[in-house]
Design a protein around this motif. Sequence first.
Motif: not given
Length: 413
Positions: A356-362, A366-373
């Motif tokens: 389960l991958p988790v990305e954290v952005k301050a 949030p936009r689609l590009r923030d989830a590209r990885h």
Amino acid sequence: MIIIHDVNISLLSRFVAKDLEARMRVMPAVVVAGARQTGKSTLARGCGPKGRRYLSLDDFDVLDLARRDPDSLVAGTGPVTLDEVQREPGVLSAVKRAIDRERQPGRFLLTGSANLLMMRRVSESLAGRASYLTLWPMTRAEQLGRGLCGAWEELIAARDADWLEVLAAQPDERADWRALALRGGFPVPAVHLRNAEERDIWFDGYARTYLERDLQALSSIAALPDFRRLMRAVCLRIGGLVNQTALGRDIGLPQPTVSRYLNLLETSYLLVRVPAYSVNRTKRLMKSPKLYWGDTGLALHLAGESEPRGAHLENLVLQSLLAWRDARLGRAEILHWRTTVGDEVDFVIEIGDALLPVEVKATSRPRLRDARHLKTFRNEHGERARAGLLLHAGTSLEWLGPHALAAPWWRVL
């Protein structure tokens, strides 16, 4: 229920309390380890039946007896709690002998402000006789009185398609993550102290006590200013890859000394190294671990930073993940993923065959590009990878595509 009383007489339960009681019904010894001031003594004092003998090796008379005659210290058949056992690791051999004479569930509850399994002076691991728990600083949910560590277990148990519904059902308790990062999770500054000045005084005393007393009990350090410079340098590198050579060059220390100091910080539960997820795939992976701190409030104080950065939000998520991981019986790993071409995911939760991958952005938007990885990770790992989770500082709870759910951090933590 294990409780802590704050100045408003509210009751704050700890997430590990139920699991601790369950383990004590099975194992003759349970070891609760964690950094100083995480609440281990409070937890231990409130655990088990009334009349349980409580002895702390912070008491010099008890420590002297532990060194001279540890068998007398643990003699008898009644249950006993031994607090801060890292101060005299030899007492563990006496505990082992007592268990081997009479195996009784819940006989010994041991606490330590260091990872006993990582200490060189500890030769007795109590293998087969003890269960180990880690008490991390208080999670946000614990500070709010819910005695939880977030919605991780619910997300793991649910189908990916149900995640939005699972998180929408969580309490709508919006908060500023920066304020939480500044407070940290140690019970006193997080719950009892009310302003930044009071917390600075407390953190300064904590750092001095660690350097001048606790650290010396683990290993003799003659150059305390060097060690303090290293702590500051590490705190300024939260969320970055470990490069001991570069770190040593920046603060004027040889790499072997840096390695030794980092190990001592990790043994004390102040430093956390998140390993890299290293299954060979089509892209070359970075194998170095990432550095984080056990408590964000202490890290900000040591670094001299008054304003938290995005890396501190990552650190808050990690603290919640560690509290969840180390209290569950099923094995789970917390890792990170980064490639040499710049693709990275902050955290990867590995349970069984699932990732389960988790990305954290301050960011608050949030936009689609923030989830590209997250999408790249899922493409790389196929059926093993579940949908990704993008935690952010805003309020939107929505799917950014079939591969990533954007969720406010406070819905999960």
